[in-house]
Motif scaffolding. Structure first.
Motif, PDB file in Angstrom:
ATOM      1  N   THR A   4      28.040   6.115  15.053  1.00 40.17           N
ATOM      2  CA  THR A   4      29.293   6.747  15.478  1.00 40.17           C
ATOM      3  C   THR A   4      29.200   7.156  16.934  1.00 40.17           C
ATOM      4  O   THR A   4      30.150   7.001  17.700  1.00 40.17           O
ATOM      5  CB  THR A   4      29.613   7.967  14.594  1.00 40.17           C
ATOM      6  OG1 THR A   4      29.702   7.544  13.239  1.00 40.17           O
ATOM      7  CG2 THR A   4      30.914   8.629  14.999  1.00 40.17           C
ATOM      8  N   GLU A  24      34.153  -1.094  18.372  1.00 37.96           N
ATOM      9  CA  GLU A  24      34.588  -1.509  17.042  1.00 37.96           C
ATOM     10  C   GLU A  24      33.387  -1.916  16.184  1.00 37.96           C
ATOM     11  O   GLU A  24      33.293  -1.552  15.013  1.00 37.96           O
ATOM     12  CB  GLU A  24      35.579  -2.668  17.153  1.00 37.96           C
ATOM     13  CG  GLU A  24      36.116  -3.126  15.817  1.00 37.96           C
ATOM     14  CD  GLU A  24      37.058  -4.308  15.944  1.00 37.96           C
ATOM     15  OE1 GLU A  24      38.095  -4.288  15.265  1.00 37.96           O
ATOM     16  OE2 GLU A  24      36.756  -5.246  16.704  1.00 37.96           O
ATOM     17  N   TYR A  27      31.552   1.326  15.136  1.00 41.45           N
ATOM     18  CA  TYR A  27      32.360   2.113  14.200  1.00 41.45           C
ATOM     19  C   TYR A  27      32.423   1.440  12.831  1.00 41.45           C
ATOM     20  O   TYR A  27      32.411   2.118  11.803  1.00 41.45           O
ATOM     21  CB  TYR A  27      33.770   2.340  14.742  1.00 41.45           C
ATOM     22  CG  TYR A  27      33.870   3.437  15.769  1.00 41.45           C
ATOM     23  CD1 TYR A  27      33.186   4.643  15.620  1.00 41.45           C
ATOM     24  CD2 TYR A  27      34.675   3.290  16.883  1.00 41.45           C
ATOM     25  CE1 TYR A  27      33.286   5.663  16.559  1.00 41.45           C
ATOM     26  CE2 TYR A  27      34.790   4.306  17.830  1.00 41.45           C
ATOM     27  CZ  TYR A  27      34.095   5.485  17.654  1.00 41.45           C
ATOM     28  OH  TYR A  27      34.213   6.495  18.583  1.00 41.45           O
ATOM     29  N   LYS A  28      32.480   0.120  12.789  1.00 44.01           N
ATOM     30  CA  LYS A  28      32.494  -0.590  11.499  1.00 44.01           C
ATOM     31  C   LYS A  28      31.206  -0.321  10.729  1.00 44.01           C
ATOM     32  O   LYS A  28      31.241  -0.100   9.518  1.00 44.01           O
ATOM     33  CB  LYS A  28      32.667  -2.101  11.708  1.00 44.01           C
ATOM     34  CG  LYS A  28      34.089  -2.517  11.922  1.00 44.01           C
ATOM     35  CD  LYS A  28      34.196  -4.027  12.051  1.00 44.01           C
ATOM     36  CE  LYS A  28      35.638  -4.460  12.239  1.00 44.01           C
ATOM     37  NZ  LYS A  28      35.751  -5.915  12.390  1.00 44.01           N
ATOM     38  N   ALA A  31      31.414   3.307   9.550  1.00 48.49           N
ATOM     39  CA  ALA A  31      32.456   3.468   8.538  1.00 48.49           C
ATOM     40  C   ALA A  31      32.003   2.895   7.197  1.00 48.49           C
ATOM     41  O   ALA A  31      32.325   3.443   6.135  1.00 48.49           O
ATOM     42  CB  ALA A  31      33.747   2.803   8.997  1.00 48.49           C
ATOM     43  N   ALA A  32      31.253   1.810   7.228  1.00 45.09           N
ATOM     44  CA  ALA A  32      30.754   1.197   6.002  1.00 45.09           C
ATOM     45  C   ALA A  32      29.801   2.134   5.258  1.00 45.09           C
ATOM     46  O   ALA A  32      29.622   2.016   4.049  1.00 45.09           O
ATOM     47  CB  ALA A  32      30.051  -0.121   6.319  1.00 45.09           C
ATOM     48  N   GLY A  34      30.400   5.342   5.145  1.00 45.67           N
ATOM     49  CA  GLY A  34      31.202   6.476   4.715  1.00 45.67           C
ATOM     50  C   GLY A  34      31.468   7.540   5.764  1.00 45.67           C
ATOM     51  O   GLY A  34      31.942   8.621   5.425  1.00 45.67           O
ATOM     52  N   ASP A  35      31.198   7.274   7.016  1.00 44.21           N
ATOM     53  CA  ASP A  35      31.439   8.247   8.083  1.00 44.21           C
ATOM     54  C   ASP A  35      32.943   8.359   8.340  1.00 44.21           C
ATOM     55  O   ASP A  35      33.582   7.419   8.796  1.00 44.21           O
ATOM     56  CB  ASP A  35      30.710   7.812   9.353  1.00 44.21           C
ATOM     57  CG  ASP A  35      30.769   8.842  10.458  1.00 44.21           C
ATOM     58  OD1 ASP A  35      31.839   9.442  10.668  1.00 44.21           O
ATOM     59  OD2 ASP A  35      29.737   9.046  11.121  1.00 44.21           O
ATOM     60  N   GLY A  36      33.517   9.531   8.058  1.00 40.35           N
ATOM     61  CA  GLY A  36      34.955   9.745   8.192  1.00 40.35           C
ATOM     62  C   GLY A  36      35.452   9.679   9.624  1.00 40.35           C
ATOM     63  O   GLY A  36      36.534   9.157   9.891  1.00 40.35           O
ATOM     64  N   GLN A  39      35.618   6.105  10.603  1.00 38.47           N
ATOM     65  CA  GLN A  39      36.739   5.419   9.962  1.00 38.47           C
ATOM     66  C   GLN A  39      38.037   5.669  10.727  1.00 38.47           C
ATOM     67  O   GLN A  39      38.814   4.749  10.957  1.00 38.47           O
ATOM     68  CB  GLN A  39      36.873   5.879   8.509  1.00 38.47           C
ATOM     69  CG  GLN A  39      35.747   5.392   7.641  1.00 38.47           C
ATOM     70  CD  GLN A  39      35.719   6.037   6.262  1.00 38.47           C
ATOM     71  OE1 GLN A  39      36.467   6.972   5.979  1.00 38.47           O
ATOM     72  NE2 GLN A  39      34.852   5.539   5.406  1.00 38.47           N
ATOM     73  N   LEU A  42      37.829   3.984  14.219  1.00 31.96           N
ATOM     74  CA  LEU A  42      37.875   2.527  14.092  1.00 31.96           C
ATOM     75  C   LEU A  42      39.312   2.029  14.168  1.00 31.96           C
ATOM     76  O   LEU A  42      39.603   1.031  14.827  1.00 31.96           O
ATOM     77  CB  LEU A  42      37.224   2.082  12.792  1.00 31.96           C
ATOM     78  CG  LEU A  42      37.211   0.587  12.497  1.00 31.96           C
ATOM     79  CD1 LEU A  42      36.487  -0.171  13.604  1.00 31.96           C
ATOM     80  CD2 LEU A  42      36.549   0.325  11.162  1.00 31.96           C
ATOM     81  N   LEU A  43      40.222   2.744  13.549  1.00 33.45           N
ATOM     82  CA  LEU A  43      41.630   2.354  13.591  1.00 33.45           C
ATOM     83  C   LEU A  43      42.174   2.413  15.016  1.00 33.45           C
ATOM     84  O   LEU A  43      42.893   1.523  15.460  1.00 33.45           O
ATOM     85  CB  LEU A  43      42.462   3.254  12.675  1.00 33.45           C
ATOM     86  CG  LEU A  43      42.133   3.174  11.190  1.00 33.45           C
ATOM     87  CD1 LEU A  43      42.915   4.234  10.423  1.00 33.45           C
ATOM     88  CD2 LEU A  43      42.422   1.795  10.645  1.00 33.45           C
TER      89      LEU A  43
END
Length: 104
Positions: A4, A24, A27-28, A31-32, A34-36, A39, A42-43
């Protein structure tokens, strides 16, 4: 957590060159797991990356038109091709560091 942080650094250009594709990627990975924060960020980064790619395509189209002798009318900074013939504003700076949530 480290992934992150790397995403944040690349997504904001803090101490490294601004690179949305690299942000990206990191972050992917986070996020995979479970890091909020990752996630959510990433958007945002995915959207900025798409905008950056769209702007690059627009520049190529305009350069191609100009190479063939077509000069569009002056425009007040349109972001899409419209009736005035403008396409994008090259004076806009796309830095979104204040919208990306810092890692904790």
């Amino acid at each position: 957590m480290a992934q992150t942080r790397l995403g944040y650094l690349y997504g904001t250009g803090l101490d490294v060159p601004l690179n949305y594709a690299e942000a990206e990627y990191w972050y992917k990975k986070a996020a995979a797991q479970g890091d909020g924060v990752a996630q959510g960020n990433l958007l945002i980064v995915a959207k900025r990356l798409k905008e950056e790619q769209t702007q690059e395509r627009a520049k190529k189209i305009v350069a191609s038109d100009e190479a063939r002798g077509y000069k569009p009318k002056e425009c007040d900074g349109c972001t899409q091709r419209n009736s005035c013939g403008g396409f994008f504003s090259s004076s806009k700076q796309y830095r979104y560091s204040d919208h990306i949530t810092p890692y904790s």
